[in-house]
Enzyme design. Structure first.
Site, PDB file in Angstrom:
ATOM      1  N   GLU A  15      46.704 138.356 -11.970  1.00 29.43           N
ATOM      2  CA  GLU A  15      46.206 139.734 -11.393  1.00 29.43           C
ATOM      3  C   GLU A  15      45.707 141.299 -12.078  1.00 29.43           C
ATOM      4  O   GLU A  15      45.344 142.284 -11.644  1.00 29.43           O
ATOM      5  CB  GLU A  15      47.952 140.383 -11.019  1.00 29.43           C
ATOM      6  N   ASP A 207      51.715 135.196   0.747  1.00 26.62           N
ATOM      7  CA  ASP A 207      52.624 134.322   1.587  1.00 26.62           C
ATOM      8  C   ASP A 207      53.862 135.548   2.209  1.00 26.62           C
ATOM      9  O   ASP A 207      53.439 136.922   2.207  1.00 26.62           O
ATOM     10  CB  ASP A 207      53.498 133.858   0.129  1.00 26.62           C
TER      11      ASP A 207
HETATM   12  N1  SAH Z   1      57.007 131.967 -12.023  1.00 29.79           N
HETATM   13  C1  SAH Z   1      56.899 132.702 -11.634  1.00 29.79           C
HETATM   14  C2  SAH Z   1      56.892 134.298 -11.182  1.00 29.79           C
HETATM   15  C3  SAH Z   1      56.199 134.647 -10.001  1.00 29.79           C
HETATM   16  S1  SAH Z   1      57.321 135.803  -9.474  1.00 29.79           S
HETATM   17  C4  SAH Z   1      55.071 132.830 -12.392  1.00 29.79           C
HETATM   18  O1  SAH Z   1      54.765 133.490 -13.382  1.00 29.79           O
HETATM   19  O2  SAH Z   1      54.415 132.480 -12.007  1.00 29.79           O
HETATM   20  C5  SAH Z   1      56.169 136.549  -7.960  1.00 29.79           C
HETATM   21  C6  SAH Z   1      54.989 137.378  -8.623  1.00 29.79           C
HETATM   22  O3  SAH Z   1      54.522 137.426  -7.007  1.00 29.79           O
HETATM   23  C7  SAH Z   1      55.692 138.595  -8.657  1.00 29.79           C
HETATM   24  O4  SAH Z   1      55.407 139.563  -9.326  1.00 29.79           O
HETATM   25  C8  SAH Z   1      56.102 139.468  -7.434  1.00 29.79           C
HETATM   26  O5  SAH Z   1      55.594 141.157  -7.465  1.00 29.79           O
HETATM   27  C9  SAH Z   1      54.861 138.882  -6.630  1.00 29.79           C
HETATM   28  N2  SAH Z   1      55.720 138.252  -5.379  1.00 29.79           N
HETATM   29  C10 SAH Z   1      54.586 137.342  -4.237  1.00 29.79           C
HETATM   30  N3  SAH Z   1      55.115 137.219  -3.447  1.00 29.79           N
HETATM   31  C11 SAH Z   1      56.408 137.378  -2.985  1.00 29.79           C
HETATM   32  C12 SAH Z   1      57.642 137.297  -2.734  1.00 29.79           C
HETATM   33  N4  SAH Z   1      57.997 136.202  -1.780  1.00 29.79           N
HETATM   34  N5  SAH Z   1      58.700 138.285  -3.150  1.00 29.79           N
HETATM   35  C13 SAH Z   1      58.724 138.657  -4.420  1.00 29.79           C
HETATM   36  N6  SAH Z   1      58.015 138.827  -5.191  1.00 29.79           N
HETATM   37  C14 SAH Z   1      56.772 138.089  -4.979  1.00 29.79           C
END
Ligand code: SAH
Length: 239
Positions: A15, A207
């Site tokens: 990001e 998503d």
């Molecule tokens: N293990 C993962 C964690 C990502 S969490 C990694 O670091 O790749 C998902 C991230 O994307 C968070 O920062 C959140 O802000 C965003 N995000 C995207 N889709 C999301 C969803 N469906 N629900 C909650 N957060 C989401």
């Protein structure tokens, strides 16, 4: 005195990497264990940080940034899950306000998401909708129209959950009229509110916060993050 920077916070490397690559960097400093990159983007003084996912990471980063760099505006960029049938993968969402929908003292009669702000002055406050800077949101929307044909504008829900559940999605839409769900915006908005610093939250949909999310998130995050990076680059000189 040097111009106050614009603070930019993303949760994940994807990001912020395009912004960091485009930055004329002056220095990197470490505070609270996080890297803060200062320099200019499109000629504008900025400080950029990757905070890690979730509300606590985001709050630590935002508060540290506020205390160390006195930003004139903090912008949270990144990806999010789309909420409601109108919001699709690749769409942009600009927050009018954020809600920490997982802050729950409803058993005591408080509306879901109500936060309890304490102030040294004694003027404590209960707040549900964390406000975002209208001027910054307006400029982001205007630029989104000219580059991508538009963006959604409304409530963004924040909680410490990766939402991959159609029922939860519908609940967030019905309860808060939300357009997106993510894990940092509301924490950054709260820190900014408590410090009287304007903030903006700009997200691109990776998503649709449903059963497909675990597959869609890795597939579309890069594309979505590129969109927010491009938009931000275009709007920075006007902020
Ligand atoms: N293990 C993962 C964690 C990502 S969490 C990694 O670091 O790749 C998902 C991230 O994307 C968070 O920062 C959140 O802000 C965003 N995000 C995207 N889709 C999301 C969803 N469906 N629900 C909650 N957060 C989401």
């Amino acid at each position: 005195m040097a111009e106050k920077p614009i603070g930019i916070i993303g949760a994940m490397a994807t990001e912020v990497e395009a912004l960091l690559a485009a930055m004329q960097e002056e220095k990197v400093e470490e505070f609270s264990g996080l890297a803060f990159h200062s320099g200019t983007l499109e000629g504008v003084a900025c400080v950029v940080a990757e905070c890690g996912p979730g509300k606590v990471n985001a709050a630590v980063c935002a508060q540290t940034m506020v205390l160390r760099y006195s930003p004139r505006l903090v912008i949270n960029v990144g990806v999010a899950g789309g909420v409601g049938p109108q919001v699709h993968i690749g769409d942009l969402v600009v927050a009018a306000a954020c809600v920490q929908y997982d802050f729950d003292t409803t058993a005591m009669g408080d509306p879901l998401g109500t936060l309890f702000i304490r102030r040294a002055s004694g003027e404590n406050e209960d707040i549900l909708l964390l406000p975002c800077c209208e001027e910054a949101a307006g400029l982001l929307l205007k630029e989104a129209r000219s580059i991508y044909g538009g963006a959604h504008f409304g409530v963004i829900c924040t909680g410490d959950v990766f939402v991959a559940d159609a029922e939860k999605n519908q609940f967030l839409q019905e309860k808060f009229e939300a357009h997106a769900v993510e894990m940092e915006g509301g924490a950054i908005a709260q820190v900014c509110y408590m410090n009287s610093v304007p903030c903006a939250v700009l997200r691109a949909i990776s998503d649709c916060a449903n059963d497909d999310s675990p597959m869609d998130f890795p597939a579309f995050t890069k594309m979505a993050a590129e969109k927010t990076g491009k938009l931000l680059g275009a709007v920075l000189p006007r902020l």
